[in-house]
Design a protein around this motif. Structure first.
Motif, mmCIF file in Angstrom:
data_model
loop_
_atom_site.group_PDB
_atom_site.id
_atom_site.type_symbol
_atom_site.label_atom_id
_atom_site.label_comp_id
_atom_site.label_asym_id
_atom_site.label_seq_id
_atom_site.Cartn_x
_atom_site.Cartn_y
_atom_site.Cartn_z
ATOM 1 N N ALA A 98 0.946 -1.348 -0.332
ATOM 2 C CA ALA A 98 -0.380 -0.057 -0.386
ATOM 3 C C ALA A 98 0.725 1.188 -0.089
ATOM 4 C CB ALA A 98 -1.220 -0.300 1.053
ATOM 5 N N ALA A 99 1.593 1.243 0.164
ATOM 6 C CA ALA A 99 3.155 2.240 0.544
ATOM 7 C C ALA A 99 3.556 2.577 -0.920
ATOM 8 C CB ALA A 99 3.921 2.390 1.431
ATOM 9 N N ARG A 100 3.292 2.150 -1.715
ATOM 10 C CA ARG A 100 3.784 1.717 -3.094
ATOM 11 C C ARG A 100 1.890 2.507 -3.743
ATOM 12 N NH1 ARG A 100 7.014 -2.920 -6.917
ATOM 13 N NH2 ARG A 100 5.745 -1.345 -8.560
ATOM 14 N N GLN A 101 2.704 3.649 -4.784
ATOM 15 C CA GLN A 101 1.531 4.349 -5.416
ATOM 16 C C GLN A 101 0.679 4.010 -6.372
ATOM 17 O OE1 GLN A 101 2.064 8.622 -6.800
ATOM 18 N NE2 GLN A 101 3.055 8.786 -5.334
ATOM 19 N N ASP A 102 0.879 2.977 -7.017
ATOM 20 C CA ASP A 102 0.272 1.995 -8.286
ATOM 21 C C ASP A 102 -0.142 0.710 -7.353
ATOM 22 O OD1 ASP A 102 2.696 0.161 -6.819
ATOM 23 O OD2 ASP A 102 3.562 0.236 -9.353
ATOM 24 N N PHE A 103 -0.316 0.222 -6.116
ATOM 25 C CA PHE A 103 -1.338 -0.621 -5.209
ATOM 26 C C PHE A 103 -2.590 -0.158 -4.954
ATOM 27 C CE2 PHE A 103 -2.248 -2.940 -1.628
ATOM 28 C CZ PHE A 103 -1.790 -3.718 -1.590
ATOM 29 N N SER A 104 -3.542 0.359 -4.931
ATOM 30 C CA SER A 104 -4.287 1.390 -5.834
ATOM 31 C C SER A 104 -5.176 0.823 -6.818
ATOM 32 C CB SER A 104 -4.577 3.147 -5.910
ATOM 33 O OG SER A 104 -3.867 2.929 -7.493
ATOM 34 N N SER A 105 -4.414 0.123 -7.189
ATOM 35 C CA SER A 105 -4.910 -0.904 -9.032
ATOM 36 C C SER A 105 -5.606 -1.994 -8.405
ATOM 37 C CB SER A 105 -4.036 -1.409 -9.963
ATOM 38 O OG SER A 105 -3.330 -1.296 -9.752
ATOM 39 N N PHE A 106 -5.424 -2.613 -7.154
ATOM 40 C CA PHE A 106 -5.254 -3.984 -6.286
ATOM 41 C C PHE A 106 -6.323 -3.320 -6.046
ATOM 42 C CE2 PHE A 106 -4.218 -7.169 -3.141
ATOM 43 C CZ PHE A 106 -4.726 -7.883 -3.476
ATOM 44 N N ARG A 111 -13.349 -4.256 -4.857
ATOM 45 C CA ARG A 111 -14.398 -3.063 -4.663
ATOM 46 C C ARG A 111 -16.035 -4.914 -4.990
ATOM 47 N NH1 ARG A 111 -14.420 0.971 -9.218
ATOM 48 N NH2 ARG A 111 -13.566 -0.453 -10.130
ATOM 49 N N LYS A 112 -15.884 -5.696 -5.667
ATOM 50 C CA LYS A 112 -17.141 -6.229 -5.758
ATOM 51 C C LYS A 112 -17.081 -7.151 -4.355
ATOM 52 C CE LYS A 112 -18.929 -10.277 -8.196
ATOM 53 N NZ LYS A 112 -18.780 -10.950 -9.012
ATOM 54 N N ASN A 113 -16.617 -8.088 -3.676
ATOM 55 C CA ASN A 113 -16.402 -8.552 -2.706
ATOM 56 C C ASN A 113 -16.008 -7.978 -1.346
ATOM 57 O OD1 ASN A 113 -17.370 -10.693 -3.721
ATOM 58 N ND2 ASN A 113 -14.900 -11.552 -4.311
ATOM 59 N N PHE A 142 -3.045 5.899 2.025
ATOM 60 C CA PHE A 142 -2.505 6.935 1.913
ATOM 61 C C PHE A 142 -1.946 7.684 1.108
ATOM 62 C CE2 PHE A 142 -6.409 7.069 5.027
ATOM 63 C CZ PHE A 142 -6.865 7.646 4.191
ATOM 64 N N SER A 143 -0.409 6.534 -0.309
ATOM 65 C CA SER A 143 0.411 7.351 -0.228
ATOM 66 C C SER A 143 -0.182 7.738 -1.821
ATOM 67 C CB SER A 143 1.167 5.952 -0.693
ATOM 68 O OG SER A 143 0.324 4.562 -1.644
ATOM 69 N N SER A 144 -1.262 7.595 -2.199
ATOM 70 C CA SER A 144 -1.665 7.910 -3.723
ATOM 71 C C SER A 144 -3.171 8.194 -3.466
ATOM 72 C CB SER A 144 -2.001 7.052 -4.319
ATOM 73 O OG SER A 144 -2.995 6.133 -4.383
ATOM 74 N N GLY A 145 -3.316 9.204 -4.038
ATOM 75 C CA GLY A 145 -5.068 9.960 -3.933
ATOM 76 C C GLY A 145 -5.705 8.313 -4.620
ATOM 77 N N LYS A 146 -5.465 7.576 -5.567
ATOM 78 C CA LYS A 146 -6.757 6.673 -5.804
ATOM 79 C C LYS A 146 -6.428 5.787 -4.515
ATOM 80 C CE LYS A 146 -6.817 6.985 -10.713
ATOM 81 N NZ LYS A 146 -6.411 6.164 -11.517
ATOM 82 N N GLY A 147 -5.416 5.220 -3.590
ATOM 83 C CA GLY A 147 -5.927 5.205 -2.800
ATOM 84 C C GLY A 147 -6.082 5.765 -1.508
ATOM 85 N N TRP A 150 -10.245 5.382 -1.177
ATOM 86 C CA TRP A 150 -10.520 4.423 -0.995
ATOM 87 C C TRP A 150 -10.108 3.478 0.155
ATOM 88 C CZ3 TRP A 150 -8.146 0.198 1.856
ATOM 89 C CH2 TRP A 150 -8.929 -1.217 1.254
ATOM 90 N N VAL A 151 -10.142 4.262 0.378
ATOM 91 C CA VAL A 151 -9.936 4.653 2.878
ATOM 92 C C VAL A 151 -10.791 4.900 2.743
ATOM 93 C CG1 VAL A 151 -9.065 4.769 4.889
ATOM 94 C CG2 VAL A 151 -7.515 3.422 2.517
#
Length: 331
Positions: A98-106, A111-113, A142-147, A150-151
């Protein structure tokens, strides 16, 4: 206490920075221990574990984070019969990811389950080490805007018992429980999570007081949009206008304010850094729920001036702002 924290400017108001934890985590060690604990994996699970290793240790791209891996991670978290150390190591690896910005895709794939948030919702039933892993994971998201979005996702969804909740409500639960914990490291992570939530820009609307009363607002269709913290906290003409925020944010702000006030009341000689985060967060919340915050202070029966004043110059500066805002709310 060396908490291994670091800072990022992904989201901020004033000179403040989101708090992330890098040095508190050792993904190489955690991964090695997790491999030793997982002895009966099928071929797909072995493939997911291998891809996770490539992502975390070899720094390969987020293309490795697929639904198969999400199912693998979710399965380890959900099966309570497994060795709890497996969950602890996986949570710490999630926090490192989660500390990596690209983790937001995971995160978006869930979002489904809602497996990750459903597990976090069990926070009060978890061991202390599991709680630490969950709190670190949500902080680092919180490392990325998208992450962070999500929170902070506020739309409701149903738990297995048909109870409605939302991501931000669960994050608030984790932050609040951590803040009032008797475990110093959890208090550290809880204060950071509250601080990050307070830093996040808020969906709000500037409403003329001469147009709508407090009684009118719940039944009025308002067009909420993202308002910067700078706009909210630098607003001066509070006699003519007020910022109205979404109800879910108001509820979270009140819940987190209660946790902060309880922490301040019960903790002797709190670390200056944690106390600063607490007071700075209260300042933000005082701009959106001033009346509710006064009620929280009355319910907890805490004298902030007595317990907080004189701890440090920067805390005194924030206390001055908070005091002024609360005095205005009483008038």
């Amino acid at each position: 206490m060396d908490s291994g924290k670091s800072f990022s400017r992904q989201t901020s108001f004033g000179s403040d920075q989101v708090i992330l934890y890098h040095e508190a985590l050792n993904p190489r060690s955690d991964f090695g221990q997790l491999e030793k604990l997982l002895t009966n994996l099928d071929d797909k699970e072995k493939e997911s574990l291998k891809d996770l290793k490539k992502y975390l240790l070899q720094k390969e791209g987020a293309w490795l984070l697929d639904l198969q891996m999400l199912d693998f991670v979710s399965g380890l978290l959900e099966h309570r019969s497994l060795n709890p150390d497996i969950r602890v190591k996986m949570l710490r690896l999630l926090a490192a990811g989660a500390a990596r910005q690209d983790f937001s895709s995971f995160l978006q794939m869930d979002r489904k389950n809602r497996s990750l948030m459903k597990f976090a919702n069990l926070f009060d039933e978890l061991s202390v080490e599991e709680q630490k892993g969950v709190a670190l994971f949500l902080c680092n998201a919180f490392s990325s805007g998208k992450g962070s979005e999500w929170v902070m996702y506020g739309s409701t969804w149903k738990l297995n018992d048909d109870t409605e909740t939302s991501n931000v409500r669960i994050a608030s639960k984790v932050a609040g429980y951590s803040m009032v914990s008797y475990t110093p490291s959890l208090q550290e992570y809880g204060s950071a999570l509250i601080y990050n939530i307070a830093l996040k820009e808020t969906k709000a609307l500037l409403v003329p007081k001469n147009k709508y009363t407090e009684e009118d607002l719940p039944s009025v269709q308002l067009d909420y949009s993202t308002v910067t913290n700078e706009d909210i906290m630098n607003s001066t003409d509070t006699s003519a206008t007020q910022f109205v925020t979404l109800k879910v944010y108001n509820d979270v702000a009140a819940e987190l304010s209660m946790a902060i006030l309880k922490y301040i009341k019960k903790t002797k000689n709190p670390p200056e850094e944690i106390l600063y985060r607490c007071v700075r967060s209260l300042v933000k919340f005082s701009h959106v729920i001033p009346t509710d915050l006064l009620s929280c202070i009355a319910m907890v029966q805490v004298d902030l001036d007595e317990l907080v004043k004189g701890q440090s110059g920067r805390i005194d500066t924030e206390m001055s702002t908070l005091r002024s805002k609360l005095v205005s709310a009483k008038e």
